[in-house]
Every structure is written in structure tokens, then in C-alpha cells.
Enzyme design. Structure first.
Site, PDB file in Angstrom:
ATOM      1  N   THR A   1       3.637   0.931 -14.262  1.00 57.32           N
ATOM      2  CA  THR A   1       4.252   2.077 -14.940  1.00 57.32           C
ATOM      3  C   THR A   1       4.107   3.281 -14.000  1.00 57.32           C
ATOM      4  OG1 THR A   1       2.154   2.507 -16.027  1.00 57.32           O
ATOM      5  CG2 THR A   1       3.776   1.229 -17.290  1.00 57.32           C
TER       6      THR A   1
ATOM      7  N   HIS B   1      -4.613  -5.234  -8.766  1.00 55.27           N
ATOM      8  CA  HIS B   1      -5.500  -4.166  -8.329  1.00 55.27           C
ATOM      9  C   HIS B   1      -6.923  -4.721  -8.289  1.00 55.27           C
ATOM     10  CE1 HIS B   1      -6.849  -0.083  -7.685  1.00 55.27           C
ATOM     11  NE2 HIS B   1      -7.811  -0.323  -8.556  1.00 55.27           N
TER      12      HIS B   1
ATOM     13  N   MET C   1       0.810  -1.211   0.000  1.00 56.73           N
ATOM     14  CA  MET C   1       0.000   0.000   0.000  1.00 56.73           C
ATOM     15  C   MET C   1       0.849   1.269   0.000  1.00 56.73           C
ATOM     16  SD  MET C   1      -2.828  -1.421  -0.257  1.00 56.73           S
ATOM     17  CE  MET C   1      -4.045  -0.124  -0.021  1.00 56.73           C
TER      18      MET C   1
HETATM   19  C1  GRF Z   1      -5.964  -7.268  -2.465  1.00 59.47           C
HETATM   20  O1  GRF Z   1      -7.338  -7.115  -2.724  1.00 59.47           O
HETATM   21  C2  GRF Z   1      -5.163  -6.501  -3.493  1.00 59.47           C
HETATM   22  O2  GRF Z   1      -5.714  -6.525  -4.751  1.00 59.47           O
HETATM   23  C3  GRF Z   1      -5.218  -5.119  -2.909  1.00 59.47           C
HETATM   24  O3  GRF Z   1      -5.110  -5.298  -1.513  1.00 59.47           O
HETATM   25  C4  GRF Z   1      -5.569  -6.592  -1.166  1.00 59.47           C
HETATM   26  C5  GRF Z   1      -4.414  -7.266  -0.495  1.00 59.47           C
HETATM   27  O4  GRF Z   1      -4.746  -8.498   0.027  1.00 59.47           O
HETATM   28  N1  GRF Z   1      -4.218  -4.269  -3.479  1.00 59.47           N
HETATM   29  P1  GRF Z   1      -3.595  -9.470   0.533  1.00 59.47           P
HETATM   30  O5  GRF Z   1      -2.635  -8.686   1.401  1.00 59.47           O
HETATM   31  O6  GRF Z   1      -2.929 -10.070  -0.664  1.00 59.47           O
HETATM   32  O7  GRF Z   1      -4.336 -10.505   1.359  1.00 59.47           O
END
Ligand code: GRF
Length: 197
Positions: A149, A117, A98
Site C-alpha cells: 500500500t 520485508h 530497493m
Molecule cells: C531479503 O531479506 C528481503 O526481505 C529484503 O532484501 C533481501 C533480498 O534478498 N527486502 P534477495 O535479493 O531476495 O536475495
């Protein structure tokens, strides 16, 4: 041997799905690839425990310990590049990581930096994707694996999965439905990328 380095911030269920697929499908033999390291920007990321239990090297790099985004990204690249040599080129996999990455970092790993995503890109780039899909009255939602990107959530699409949005869905219910598909398409997309590499 290609080294896969996975970056996480939380639960790490996508990371775990990739690790399990690499074990189940013997990526070391079929692809000459292994998950070499899992790096988290949060010390309490639950996924770290799973990675350790699988004997995978883990590292925590707290972004709050750095003065700015560029300094954090430079430190992150240093950690990753330990696993990047001519004999062992690295593939960097963002799995619920994140943090927005600087163009300098993204360009350094151009073509070997992937993300998942939780929306059907190009719809709903950014945060709160599930609630936004519900609010927009979408009948389907899903997930997208893409090359990264510099523009957030805009790289070339490698794979997508579609799920229905059901009457009465909450963001949590929809997220859980999407996540089950993420666990299928992400390992497959990483496999195909490594096959081509
Ligand atoms: C997933 O839905 C991913 O697409 C998003 O955050 C969530 C992460 O889940 N970016 P995890 O940490 O892989 O369980």
C-alpha cells in the site's frame, strides 16, 4: 495464464525461490501462472543471471537514468504492463527491490503488488531491520509477506515466519537465518494469492 513479474535489485534469492517453486509445483498447470519476467533497477544484480538461465525474460531499468521517482515508476509500469492483459493479468512481486514506489504506481497495482520485508511487521519497517531487532533485545525476529500500500511496509499481512535471535548474533547471522525462512514463505504466499485470484 497469469503473468508473474518479479522486481529485484540484488542477489535475487527470493526471486529464485519463487521460480524454483513454480517449476517444482508446476504452477503453469495447477495455477495457470508463470514467472514471465524479472526486472532489475541494477544492471549488475546477480539474480538476473539466474533468471536468464531459466529462460525468463529480463530487463534492466536504471533508476538513475530518470529525473525523478515518478518518471522512473512510470517507465517501470510500462515495462510491467507489457505482461498485463485481460487474458494474462499480472501479479507484481517485489523481491529485494530497493526502491520506494510512488503512490501512483502502488495504486495502479492495488491488490496485485506484494513485498517481503525482513522483520515481523509492524515492528521495524524500513532499513537495517536485523541490527535494530538485535539492539532492541528482541528474542525473536522474522519476515513478513504483505500486500503493498502507499505507506511503506504497512500493507495487509499475508504471511510471517519467526526465527530466534541467538546470543552473539550479528546482523549478518540473523539476516541469513531470516532469509532461509523468506525462501519458504514467499513462494507459498504467492501461490495462495494466485489461487484466490
Ligand atoms: C531479503 O531479506 C528481503 O526481505 C529484503 O532484501 C533481501 C533480498 O534478498 N527486502 P534477495 O535479493 O531476495 O536475495
Amino acid at each position: 495464464m497469469k503473468n508473474i513479474v518479479i522486481l529485484i535489485s540484488g542477489g535475487g534469492s527470493n526471486m529464485a525461490a519463487i521460480v524454483k517453486a513454480s517449476q517444482r509445483d508446476h504452477w503453469a498447470d495447477t495455477l495457470g501462472a508463470r514467472v514471465a519476467a524479472v526486472i532489475s533497477n541494477k544492471a549488475d544484480a546477480a539474480g538476473l543471471e539466474f533468471a536468464r538461465s531459466q529462460g525468463i525474460a529480463t530487463q534492466v531499468l536504471d533508476h538513475k537514468a530518470y529525473p525523478d521517482r515518478a518518471a522512473f515508476d512510470a517507465a517501470l509500469a510500462q515495462c510491467i504492463d507489457v505482461f498485463d492483459t485481460p487474458e494474462h493479468p499480472v501479479l507484481v512481486v517485489l523481491a529485494g527491490f530497493m526502491r520506494i514506489l510512488t503512490p501512483g504506481f502502488v495504486n495502479h497495482y492495488a491488490g496485485r503488488l506484494v513485498n517481503i520485508h525482513p522483520s515481523l511487521l509492524p515492528a521495524f519497517a524500513g532499513l537495517n531491520t536485523h541490527q535494530r531487532a538485535i539492539d532492541a533485545g528482541c528474542k525473536v525476529a522474522g519476515a513478513t509477506v504483505h500486500l503493498v500500500t502507499p505507506e511503506l511496509d504497512h500493507g495487509p499481512i499475508l504471511a510471517q515466519a519467526v526465527v530466534p535471535v541467538l546470543p552473539g548474533d550479528t546482523a549478518e547471522l540473523l539476516a541469513a537465518r531470516v532469509l532461509t525462512q523468506e525462501h519458504l514463505i514467499y513462494p507459498q504466499a504467492v501461490f495462495e494469492l494466485l489461487l484466490k485470484a
